[in-house]
Design an enzyme around this catalytic site. Structure first.
Site, PDB file in Angstrom:
ATOM      1  N   SER A 245      39.161 107.943 -21.965  1.00  0.00           N
ATOM      2  CA  SER A 245      39.894 108.838 -22.867  1.00  0.00           C
ATOM      3  C   SER A 245      38.877 109.730 -23.553  1.00  0.00           C
ATOM      4  O   SER A 245      37.675 109.400 -23.591  1.00  0.00           O
ATOM      5  CB  SER A 245      40.611 107.978 -23.921  1.00  0.00           C
ATOM      6  OG  SER A 245      41.101 108.779 -24.984  1.00  0.00           O
TER       7      SER A 245
ATOM      8  N   TYR B 254      41.209 100.903 -29.911  1.00  0.00           N
ATOM      9  CA  TYR B 254      41.302 101.807 -28.751  1.00  0.00           C
ATOM     10  C   TYR B 254      39.970 102.515 -28.519  1.00  0.00           C
ATOM     11  O   TYR B 254      39.472 102.587 -27.391  1.00  0.00           O
ATOM     12  CB  TYR B 254      42.429 102.807 -29.025  1.00  0.00           C
ATOM     13  CG  TYR B 254      42.825 103.688 -27.853  1.00  0.00           C
ATOM     14  CD1 TYR B 254      43.757 103.241 -26.910  1.00  0.00           C
ATOM     15  CD2 TYR B 254      42.298 104.963 -27.700  1.00  0.00           C
ATOM     16  CE1 TYR B 254      44.138 104.059 -25.835  1.00  0.00           C
ATOM     17  CE2 TYR B 254      42.674 105.775 -26.637  1.00  0.00           C
ATOM     18  CZ  TYR B 254      43.603 105.322 -25.718  1.00  0.00           C
ATOM     19  OH  TYR B 254      43.981 106.135 -24.666  1.00  0.00           O
TER      20      TYR B 254
HETATM   21  P1  NAD Z   1      52.066 104.739 -20.483  1.00  0.00           P
HETATM   22  O1  NAD Z   1      52.477 103.916 -21.641  1.00  0.00           O
HETATM   23  O2  NAD Z   1      52.929 105.838 -19.980  1.00  0.00           O
HETATM   24  O3  NAD Z   1      51.729 103.821 -19.232  1.00  0.00           O
HETATM   25  C1  NAD Z   1      51.010 102.637 -19.374  1.00  0.00           C
HETATM   26  C2  NAD Z   1      51.195 101.826 -18.122  1.00  0.00           C
HETATM   27  O4  NAD Z   1      50.481 100.593 -18.296  1.00  0.00           O
HETATM   28  C3  NAD Z   1      52.658 101.446 -17.851  1.00  0.00           C
HETATM   29  O5  NAD Z   1      52.887 101.410 -16.452  1.00  0.00           O
HETATM   30  C4  NAD Z   1      52.739 100.020 -18.434  1.00  0.00           C
HETATM   31  O6  NAD Z   1      53.768  99.242 -17.841  1.00  0.00           O
HETATM   32  C5  NAD Z   1      51.375  99.517 -18.071  1.00  0.00           C
HETATM   33  N1  NAD Z   1      50.941  98.372 -18.851  1.00  0.00           N
HETATM   34  C6  NAD Z   1      50.887  98.227 -20.202  1.00  0.00           C
HETATM   35  N2  NAD Z   1      50.446  96.993 -20.513  1.00  0.00           N
HETATM   36  C7  NAD Z   1      50.199  96.368 -19.338  1.00  0.00           C
HETATM   37  C8  NAD Z   1      49.727  95.078 -19.000  1.00  0.00           C
HETATM   38  N3  NAD Z   1      49.423  94.152 -19.928  1.00  0.00           N
HETATM   39  N4  NAD Z   1      49.618  94.751 -17.688  1.00  0.00           N
HETATM   40  C9  NAD Z   1      49.944  95.647 -16.717  1.00  0.00           C
HETATM   41  N5  NAD Z   1      50.395  96.882 -16.992  1.00  0.00           N
HETATM   42  C10 NAD Z   1      50.514  97.235 -18.282  1.00  0.00           C
HETATM   43  O7  NAD Z   1      50.605 105.275 -20.899  1.00  0.00           O
HETATM   44  P2  NAD Z   1      49.727 106.498 -20.341  1.00  0.00           P
HETATM   45  O8  NAD Z   1      49.663 107.502 -21.420  1.00  0.00           O
HETATM   46  O9  NAD Z   1      50.135 106.883 -18.978  1.00  0.00           O
HETATM   47  O10 NAD Z   1      48.303 105.792 -20.315  1.00  0.00           O
HETATM   48  C11 NAD Z   1      47.631 105.408 -19.136  1.00  0.00           C
HETATM   49  C12 NAD Z   1      46.151 105.274 -19.437  1.00  0.00           C
HETATM   50  O11 NAD Z   1      45.616 106.538 -19.813  1.00  0.00           O
HETATM   51  C13 NAD Z   1      45.834 104.313 -20.571  1.00  0.00           C
HETATM   52  O12 NAD Z   1      44.674 103.588 -20.273  1.00  0.00           O
HETATM   53  C14 NAD Z   1      45.603 105.252 -21.743  1.00  0.00           C
HETATM   54  O13 NAD Z   1      44.778 104.684 -22.704  1.00  0.00           O
HETATM   55  C15 NAD Z   1      44.939 106.407 -21.037  1.00  0.00           C
HETATM   56  N6  NAD Z   1      45.007 107.669 -21.779  1.00  0.00           N
HETATM   57  C16 NAD Z   1      46.197 108.225 -22.126  1.00  0.00           C
HETATM   58  C17 NAD Z   1      46.202 109.425 -22.814  1.00  0.00           C
HETATM   59  C18 NAD Z   1      47.474 110.120 -23.213  1.00  0.00           C
HETATM   60  O14 NAD Z   1      47.385 111.118 -23.934  1.00  0.00           O
HETATM   61  N7  NAD Z   1      48.619 109.697 -22.772  1.00  0.00           N
HETATM   62  C19 NAD Z   1      44.998 110.033 -23.177  1.00  0.00           C
HETATM   63  C20 NAD Z   1      43.810 109.429 -22.813  1.00  0.00           C
HETATM   64  C21 NAD Z   1      43.825 108.246 -22.118  1.00  0.00           C
END
Ligand code: NAD
Length: 260
Positions: A142, A155
């Protein structure tokens, strides 16, 4: 380009993981999905993205906070797909609170899912990749893997840790055909971020549209959300021969967030 390879994307039933899985499928990779919630819709969209290549799509519901379940996921990948060629460590959760009020169980869950799970998947994936002398490991860190924000101690610690872990394993595999890199997104409009927009609107008594604008305005100079598809395109590049010597990078795709 990726025909015959198998990609495991953790946390791919939603958001960024699903977007990356679709892009890898469109290049011909077989896909193993993982994550909670509805499985049929993500499976169908990934199968349709890879239809021209006749890819195989599987699913394993391992809870990525549990090492024994991660081992079961890898046993499934070996039995059903002959192993994992492309590993995308994407599962992640968020919790926002000042450190003095941070629930201990949330700290433990964030470290387990956002950081330790990548240690477990890498220790299980690297031997097979070394044996084939080809592999790609892409860790979804991130902008918070590079800089901090208040209220996100767990985080930020997990994502900085993931960037360090990426560099370390990239060095361990530097003379092999296995590369290890991190992608560092800024704001992407997924359920994880929507929750923060909802909380901002409620706390500040503003509309959802205004909360969205203010969230972008605070951090992301482009004032535009990054999309899961854009991150998927970068993941595809990282899997291409052009990226054979891209090793240990933490590549921000963040509308200018960390340039400030
Ligand atoms: P999201 O909530 O849409 O998706 C998260 C996914 O992880 C889902 O499929 C959920 O079911 C799964 N998940 C959660 N806990 C779990 C567990 N214990 N075991 C297995 N699966 C699990 O989130 P997102 O925004 O798509 O985030 C995905 C990644 O990208 C994360 O690592 C997040 O930190 C990172 N990220 C997101 C953003 C953003 O702005 N959305 C920015 C930077 C980084």
């Amino acid at each position: 380009m990726l025909n015959g390879k198998t990609a495991l994307v953790t946390g791919s039933t939603s958001g960024i993981g699903l977007g990356i899985a679709e892009k890898l499928a469109a290049q011909g990779a077989n896909i193993i999905l993982n994550g909670f919630g509805d499985v049929e819709a993500p499976k169908a969209s990934v199968a349709s993205a890879g239809q021209a290549h006749g890819i195989k799509v599987g699913y394993h519901g391992a809870d990525m906070s549990k090492p024994a379940e991660i081992e079961a996921l890898f046993a499934y990948a070996q039995a059903e797909f002959g192993g994992v060629d492309i590993l995308v460590n994407n599962a992640g959760i968020q919790h926002v609170s000042n450190v003095e009020n941070f629930p201990v169980e949330k700290w433990d869950a964030i470290i387990a899912i956002n950081l330790s799970s990548a240690f477990h998947t890498m220790r299980l994936a690297v031997p097979g990749m070394r044996a084939k002398n080809w592999g790609r490991i892409i860790n979804l860190a991130s902008a918070h893997g590079l800089v901090a924000s208040a209220g996100k101690s767990a985080y930020v610690a997990a994502k900085h840790g993931l960037v360090g872990l990426t560099k370390s394993v990239a060095l361990e595999t530097a003379t092999t055909g296995v590369t290890v890199n991190a992608i560092c997104p800024g704001w992407v409009l997924t359920p994880l971020v929507q929750k923060q927009i909802d909380a901002k609107a409620a706390n500040e008594g503003i509309s959802l549209a205004d909360a969205q604008k203010s969230l972008l305005g605070e951090k992301q100079p482009s004032l535009q959300f990054v999309t899961p598809g854009q991150l998927g395109d970068l993941a595809v590049f990282m899997c291409s021969p052009g990226a054979d010597n891209v090793r240990g990078v933490a590549w921000n795709v963040d509308g200018g967030w960390v340039a400030q």
